[in-house]
Design an enzyme around this catalytic site. Structure first.
Site, short mmCIF file in Angstrom:
data_model
loop_
_atom_site.label_atom_id
_atom_site.label_comp_id
_atom_site.label_asym_id
_atom_site.label_seq_id
_atom_site.Cartn_x
_atom_site.Cartn_y
_atom_site.Cartn_z
N TRP A 150 0.87 -1.18 0.00
CA TRP A 150 0.00 0.00 0.00
C TRP A 150 0.91 1.23 0.00
CZ3 TRP A 150 -1.84 2.62 4.95
CH2 TRP A 150 -2.82 3.57 4.69
N ASP A 231 -0.27 -5.45 9.39
CA ASP A 231 -1.33 -4.51 9.04
C ASP A 231 -2.53 -5.36 8.61
OD1 ASP A 231 -2.97 -2.51 8.24
OD2 ASP A 231 -1.59 -1.60 6.80
N LYS A 267 -12.96 -0.88 6.26
CA LYS A 267 -13.51 -1.73 5.21
C LYS A 267 -14.56 -2.69 5.76
CE LYS A 267 -9.68 -0.13 3.43
NZ LYS A 267 -9.45 0.77 2.35
C1 LMR Z 1 -6.76 1.93 -0.61
O1 LMR Z 1 -5.72 1.28 -0.62
O2 LMR Z 1 -7.36 2.27 -1.64
C2 LMR Z 1 -7.39 2.30 0.71
O3 LMR Z 1 -6.68 1.74 1.76
C3 LMR Z 1 -7.65 3.74 0.85
C4 LMR Z 1 -6.43 4.55 1.16
O4 LMR Z 1 -6.46 5.28 2.14
O5 LMR Z 1 -5.45 4.48 0.42
#
Ligand code: LMR
Length: 420
Positions: A150, A231, A267
Site C-alpha cells: 500500500w 497490518d 472496510k
Molecule cells: C486503498 O488502498 O485504496 C485504501 O486503503 C484507501 C487509502 O487510504 O489508500
C-alpha cells in the site's frame, strides 16, 4: 511628515517582503497515487465514468454502503451519547472487542493482560503510531516493507523517520507470491529487523501466502529474532470470515512471537470516514504491557490527544451484542461474496472477448483488489479513452465493479491490452 511616510513605506516593504517569502519555496505536493484518483474521477463529467481506484466497497449499483448493523447500532446509541473526551487510549470496551477479533475470543494473552492496545485513527493511524513508537524506542532499527505494498506505508515510516528496506513479495510473471525471494530476504535481513506483513487480502496484489507458507515465514522470522508487525486492514474480505482471516496472526501467536497489529474497521464495517481502528502490541508480561500502553498514549497526546468517540461507540455496540455481531458477520460475508462474483464475471467477460492474455489471476487473487498486470501506460489509456479510473500500478478495486459496468470495463481492458 515626508520622512515618516518613507519609514512606513520601508517598514511595509520589509514586512511585506518577509511575509511574502515565508512559503515561497513551497512547491505543490504530488498527487496521492490512490486518493488523487478519486479526485480525478469526481472531476470527470462523463456519464460512462467508472471508479475502480480507491479500496472502498460499493453495492451492485456502485453506491457507498452503510451496513444494516451500523444503522441499527446508531439507532440504539442515538440520544444515549455524550460528547465527552475518550481516554487517550480510546474506548476500553471497543479496544477489548477489537482484540478478540485479532487474538481470538478466548485468547490467553488477553486474559493475561499482556497486550498493550490503544484505539487508533483507523489503520493509517495505527501504523503511524507504531512507526513513531519504533523510532522512539528502537531508534537504530529499520523496517522491511513488501514489494509492492500500500503506497501510504512508505509515507508513514518515512515521516516517522524510520529507514526502509524492502523484501520480495510478488512475482510479476506468475502473478502470485515470490515465496523463494521472500524467504531469502527474511534470512538475509540483519537479526532483529522489523517486518511489515499484511495479515490477509494483501493490498495491492490480492496475493496471500498459504497456511503452510505462513508457518514457514513464522518459523524463519522467529529464528532470526525479527519483529513481525501486521497490518490487518481487510479482516473478513479475504475469505468472508474474520475468524479465518486471522489465521496468519494465530500461527505467529502459537509460535510464541511478540507481535504488533494495526486493525481497522474502515472496510469490514464500512466505517471509512469514522477513522476507527486499533494498535496492539503483545508484550512479555502485564507490567511491560502497562508501560508500552502508557508510552503509546504519550505519543498520541501531542498529535491528537484522544481518538473520536462516535465510531468507537458503533463498534462496541455491534460487537458487544450477539444479535448485531451475527448480522455484521453476515454482511461482511455478503460484501466478500459480491466481490468474488465480480472477479468471475470480469474474467469471463475478458475470455469471451477473445483476449489473448491469461486472466486466471483475477479469480486466483483474493480480497478487495486485483493486481491486473496492466502497465501505467495501459492504465492511462483506460482513463483517457474510457473514463475508467484506477491506480497506475494496475490495481483494480474489485469493490467498484458491478453487474452494470463489468462488461464495459472488460471491453476497455481488452482494447488496451490486446496488442501486448
Ligand atoms: C486503498 O488502498 O485504496 C485504501 O486503503 C484507501 C487509502 O487510504 O489508500
Amino acid at each position: 511628515m515626508a520622512l515618516s511616510r518613507k519609514l512606513v513605506q520601508q517598514r511595509s516593504s520589509v514586512f511585506g517582503s518577509r511575509s511574502m517569502s515565508w512559503w515561497r519555496s513551497v512547491e505543490p505536493a504530488p498527487k496521492d497515487p490512490i486518493l488523487g484518483v478519486t479526485e480525478a474521477f469526481l472531476a470527470d463529467p462523463s456519464p460512462d465514468k467508472v471508479n475502480v481506484g480507491v479500496g472502498a466497497y460499493r453495492d451492485d449499483n456502485g453506491k457507498p454502503v452503510v451496513l444494516e448493523c451500523v444503522r441499527e447500532a446508531e439507532r440504539r446509541i442515538a440520544g444515549n451519547l455524550n460528547m465527552e473526551y475518550l481516554p487517550m487510549g480510546g474506548s476500553v470496551k471497543k479496544v477489548e472487542e477489537t482484540l478478540k477479533l485479532a487474538y481470538g475470543e478466548n485468547s490467553e494473552h488477553i486474559k493475561d493482560k499482556r497486550i498493550a492496545a490503544v484505539q487508533a485513527l483507523s489503520g493509517t493511524g495505527a501504523c503511524r503510531l507504531f512507526a513513531d513508537f519504533q523510532k522512539r524506542f528502537r531508534p537504530e532499527s529499520q523496517i522491511y516493507i513488501p514489494v509492492p505494498t500500500w503506497a501510504n506505508h512508505h509515507n508513514i515510516w518515512r515521516d516517522a523517520h524510520v529507514p526502509q528496506k524492502t523484501f520480495h513479495y510478488y512475482h510479476p510473471e506468475t502473478k502470485g507470491l515470490d515465496f523463494a525471494g521472500l524467504v531469502d530476504d527474511i534470512k538475509n535481513a540483519p537479526n532483529g529487523s522489523f517486518f511489515l506483513l499484511h495479515a490477509c487480502a494483501h493490498n495491492p496484489t490480492g496475493v496471500d501466502p498459504s497456511e503452510e507458507q505462513w508457518k514457514e515465514i513464522s518459523k524463519l522470522i522467529k529464528e532470526k529474532g525479527h519483529f513481525p508487525f501486521f497490518d490487518m486492514a481487510y479482516q473478513g474480505f479475504a475469505s468472508g470470515d474474520p475468524e479465518r482471516d486471522a489465521k496468519a496472526i494465530r500461527i505467529f501467536l502459537e509460535d510464541g512471537h511478540l507481535i504488533g497489529i494495526a486493525q481497522s474497521y474502515a472496510k469490514n464495517m464500512g466505517l471509512y470516514g469514522q477513522r476507527v481502528g486499533c494498535l496492539s502490541m503483545l508484550c512479555e508480561d502485564e507490567k511491560q504491557a502497562v508501560a508500552v500502553k502508557s508510552q503509546l498514549q504519550m505519543l498520541a497526546r501531542p498529535m491528537y490527544s484522544n481518538p473520536p468517540v462516535h465510531g468507537a461507540l458503533i463498534v462496541s455496540t455491534i460487537l458487544g451484542d450477539q444479535e448485531l455481531k451475527t448480522l455484521w458477520l453476515k454482511e461482511v460475508k455478503g460484501m466478500a461474496d459480491r466481490i468474488i462474483g465480480m472477479r468471475t464475471a470480469l474474467r469471463e467477460n475478458l475470455e469471451k472477448l477473445g483476449s489473448p492474455l491469461s486472466w486466471e489471476h483475477i479469480t486466483n487473487q483474493i480480497g478487495m483488489f486485483c493486481y491486473s498486470g496492466m502497465t501505467p501506460e495501459q492504465v492511462d489509456r483506460l482513463t483517457n479513452e474510457f473514463h475508467i479510473y484506477m491506480t497506475r500500478n494496475g490495481r483494480i478495486s474489485m469493490a467498484g465493479v458491478t453487474t452494470g459496468n463489468v462488461g464495459y470495463l472488460a471491453n476497455a481492458i481488452h482494447e488496451v491490452t490486446k496488442s501486448t
